[in-house]
Design a protein around this motif. Structure first.
Motif, mmCIF file in Angstrom:
data_model
loop_
_atom_site.group_PDB
_atom_site.id
_atom_site.type_symbol
_atom_site.label_atom_id
_atom_site.label_comp_id
_atom_site.label_asym_id
_atom_site.label_seq_id
_atom_site.Cartn_x
_atom_site.Cartn_y
_atom_site.Cartn_z
ATOM 1 N N TYR A 181 0.870 -1.183 0.000
ATOM 2 C CA TYR A 181 0.000 0.000 0.000
ATOM 3 C C TYR A 181 0.909 1.236 0.000
ATOM 4 C CZ TYR A 181 -3.421 3.463 1.492
ATOM 5 O OH TYR A 181 -4.232 4.578 1.554
ATOM 6 N N PRO A 182 0.576 2.285 -0.755
ATOM 7 C CA PRO A 182 -0.643 2.474 -1.531
ATOM 8 C C PRO A 182 -0.639 1.690 -2.841
ATOM 9 C CG PRO A 182 0.778 4.380 -1.744
ATOM 10 C CD PRO A 182 1.425 3.503 -0.732
ATOM 11 N N ARG A 183 -1.811 1.114 -3.166
ATOM 12 C CA ARG A 183 -1.979 0.364 -4.402
ATOM 13 C C ARG A 183 -2.342 1.314 -5.541
ATOM 14 N NH1 ARG A 183 -3.561 -2.765 -0.354
ATOM 15 N NH2 ARG A 183 -5.531 -1.661 -0.135
ATOM 16 N N ARG A 184 -2.054 0.856 -6.776
ATOM 17 C CA ARG A 184 -2.347 1.666 -7.945
ATOM 18 C C ARG A 184 -3.202 0.898 -8.938
ATOM 19 N NH1 ARG A 184 2.025 2.751 -5.662
ATOM 20 N NH2 ARG A 184 3.161 0.949 -6.429
ATOM 21 N N CYS A 185 -3.908 1.651 -9.766
ATOM 22 C CA CYS A 185 -4.730 1.028 -10.805
ATOM 23 C C CYS A 185 -3.825 0.280 -11.787
ATOM 24 C CB CYS A 185 -5.527 2.089 -11.568
ATOM 25 S SG CYS A 185 -6.689 3.014 -10.553
ATOM 26 N N ASP A 186 -4.366 -0.753 -12.419
ATOM 27 C CA ASP A 186 -3.583 -1.519 -13.388
ATOM 28 C C ASP A 186 -3.351 -0.733 -14.674
ATOM 29 O OD1 ASP A 186 -3.466 -3.660 -11.665
ATOM 30 O OD2 ASP A 186 -5.269 -4.598 -12.474
ATOM 31 N N THR A 187 -4.278 0.144 -15.025
ATOM 32 C CA THR A 187 -4.228 0.817 -16.321
ATOM 33 C C THR A 187 -3.600 2.207 -16.257
ATOM 34 O OG1 THR A 187 -6.476 1.651 -15.964
ATOM 35 C CG2 THR A 187 -6.238 -0.420 -17.172
ATOM 36 N N SER A 188 -3.311 2.712 -15.077
ATOM 37 C CA SER A 188 -2.692 4.034 -14.959
ATOM 38 C C SER A 188 -1.892 4.100 -13.668
ATOM 39 C CB SER A 188 -3.765 5.133 -14.968
ATOM 40 O OG SER A 188 -4.452 5.162 -13.726
ATOM 41 N N GLY A 189 -1.198 5.206 -13.485
ATOM 42 C CA GLY A 189 -0.414 5.367 -12.279
ATOM 43 C C GLY A 189 -1.180 6.026 -11.151
ATOM 44 N N THR A 190 -2.470 6.231 -11.298
ATOM 45 C CA THR A 190 -3.255 6.895 -10.266
ATOM 46 C C THR A 190 -3.226 6.075 -8.974
ATOM 47 O OG1 THR A 190 -4.738 7.808 -11.924
ATOM 48 C CG2 THR A 190 -5.520 7.825 -9.656
ATOM 49 N N VAL A 192 2.835 -0.858 4.371
ATOM 50 C CA VAL A 192 2.556 0.542 4.061
ATOM 51 C C VAL A 192 3.877 1.274 3.830
ATOM 52 C CG1 VAL A 192 1.508 2.673 4.882
ATOM 53 C CG2 VAL A 192 0.445 0.475 5.427
ATOM 54 N N GLN A 193 4.086 1.763 2.622
ATOM 55 C CA GLN A 193 5.320 2.468 2.277
ATOM 56 C C GLN A 193 5.191 3.939 2.675
ATOM 57 O OE1 GLN A 193 5.624 1.564 -1.954
ATOM 58 N NE2 GLN A 193 6.893 -0.234 -1.522
ATOM 59 N N LEU A 194 5.780 4.284 3.799
ATOM 60 C CA LEU A 194 5.649 5.640 4.329
ATOM 61 C C LEU A 194 6.455 6.667 3.548
ATOM 62 C CD1 LEU A 194 5.896 4.904 8.169
ATOM 63 C CD2 LEU A 194 3.851 5.636 6.924
ATOM 64 N N HIS A 195 7.552 6.231 2.930
ATOM 65 C CA HIS A 195 8.450 7.188 2.291
ATOM 66 C C HIS A 195 8.651 6.951 0.808
ATOM 67 C CE1 HIS A 195 10.439 8.231 6.431
ATOM 68 N NE2 HIS A 195 9.197 8.639 6.322
ATOM 69 N N GLY A 196 7.798 6.139 0.194
ATOM 70 C CA GLY A 196 7.864 5.967 -1.245
ATOM 71 C C GLY A 196 8.678 4.757 -1.676
ATOM 72 N N ASN A 197 9.197 4.806 -2.910
ATOM 73 C CA ASN A 197 9.822 3.649 -3.538
ATOM 74 C C ASN A 197 10.792 4.147 -4.603
ATOM 75 O OD1 ASN A 197 10.453 1.371 -5.013
ATOM 76 N ND2 ASN A 197 8.351 0.735 -5.351
ATOM 77 N N VAL A 198 12.082 3.866 -4.438
ATOM 78 C CA VAL A 198 13.093 4.379 -5.357
ATOM 79 C C VAL A 198 13.021 3.705 -6.719
ATOM 80 C CG1 VAL A 198 14.950 2.753 -4.768
ATOM 81 C CG2 VAL A 198 15.520 5.121 -5.414
ATOM 82 N N LEU A 199 12.289 2.603 -6.837
ATOM 83 C CA LEU A 199 12.148 1.919 -8.127
ATOM 84 C C LEU A 199 10.945 2.418 -8.912
ATOM 85 C CD1 LEU A 199 13.047 -1.757 -7.146
ATOM 86 C CD2 LEU A 199 14.533 0.047 -8.044
#
Length: 353
Positions: A169-178, A190-197
């Motif tokens: 989490y947070p999860r994203r839609c399969d068809t967009s980055g929303t 739960v990724q509190l600080h994001g994702n470098v990838l």
């Protein structure tokens, strides 16, 4: 990792390492000295060592994890002394005075965007070479057993997703980055600080997987909105100016509210692999401590240098009661929480897919 709340915290007193040298020697004293060898006083508080074997079975486990969980996988920590930590690498590369922490500020990023992007690309390459540790796999087993409330991680390496991508989490839609702003499910990481990838567009918040090998810079216009110079690595920085873009609209506040609610229903909250040398981690401890129900929720600091980590958080907070710590590795602690020998072959296969 750096985060908005880390940069906004002021006035947090940091203990000097020298001040703990005698204390740490006392902790390592022979057992025949009695219980006093396991208890230290820091200011008005006590820090107490809890033997691993003394921990009972917990049915509702809440985890807050840091760099110490991923370090055995080959991912450097941030604040360890020496040139192999991220701060040390940044200090050397950019010839920074003082701490290399400054490179992880939004002010540095805004002024030296290409340089910062190049450094984050190197971080991404390091992360791509890493594999999940036994600790990551143990978290997945706790989740599968229904005993994990949630795992809030300050790490940006995304190694948890290699074990179970559906639990992120947070999860994203399969068809967009929303970013979907639904509440995290039980057992989510739960990724509190994001994702470098991953990358994010600061203009439209579109999230995408970072290309590999990563491009020298991210100057190409956003594929969704066409904005120029808006795409960046999706990691939180100190004094972050685009928190909503990095985490998704409303996600940051949702995470913090959920963390406080989880603290009320957990049997144990374990802060695993955190040194508490950064103010963000101290703020998370404060939030949990205020929300936790006294006598019902146990708080543990888990670190091989547990006495020092516990002293750091004790010195930076003003709670009346002391801090309990377990001085073992993340692998050892989480395997013990499972309370049995587990077959990791299924998760090993998942990680290889």
């Amino acid at each position: 990792m750096a985060g908005g709340s880390d940069g906004n915290t002021t006035g947090v007193k940091r203990p000097r390492r020298r001040a703990f040298k005698a204390c740490l020697q006392a902790l390592q004293a022979p057992d025949d000295l009695g219980e006093s060898s396991n208890t230290l006083t820091t200011g008005s508080q006590q820090t107490t060592r809890v033997p691993l074997d003394a921990l009972p079975h917990y049915s509702h486990v809440l985890l807050v994890t840091g760099a110490g969980v991923s370090h055995p996988a080959g991912v450097p920590t941030f604040t360890d002394s020496g040139k192999q930590a991220w701060y040390g690498k940044a200090k050397k590369k950019f010839k920074l005075s003082g701490s290399g922490k400054r490179m992880f500020s939004y002010a540095f990023f805004a002024k030296y965007r290409d340089d910062a992007t190049s450094f984050f690309n190197e971080m991404a390459k390091t992360v791509r070479r890493a594999t999940p540790t036994e600790a990551h796999k143990s978290v997945a087993h706790l989740r599968a057993a229904g005993r994990l409330l949630r795992n809030y991680t300050l790490n940006v390496d995304n190694l948890d997703a290699l074990v179970d991508s559906q639990a992120i989490y947070p999860r994203r839609c399969d068809t967009s980055g929303t970013v979907l702003t639904k509440l995290p499910k039980r057992g989510d990481v739960v990724q509190l600080h994001g994702n470098v990838l991953e990358t994010v567009c600061e203009t439209c918040s579109t999230i995408a997987t970072l290309a590999y090998p990563p491009p020298p810079n991210l100057s190409a216009p956003c594929s969704a909105c066409g904005a120029c110079d808006s795409v960046r690595h999706r990691i939180m920085l100190y004094d972050e100016k685009a928190e909503e873009a990095v985490l998704g609209a409303g996600v940051g506040s949702t995470m913090m509210r959920q963390l406080a609610e989880d603290a009320k229903s957990a049997d144990v909250v374990a802060f695993v692999g955190l040194s508490f040398e950064q103010s963000a981690s101290v703020e998370y401890y404060r939030k949990v401590r205020r929300a936790a129900i006294p006598g019902a929720t146990r708080l543990l600091v888990v670190n091989p240098d547990g006495g020092l980590a516990a002293s750091n958080v004790a010195s930076a907070t003003s709670f009346d009661t002391g801090v309990e710590y377990v001085d073992v590795t993340a692998d050892e602690f989480l395997a013990h929480l499972l309370n049995k020998d587990v077959n990791l072959s299924m998760l090993d296969n998942d990680a290889q897919r």
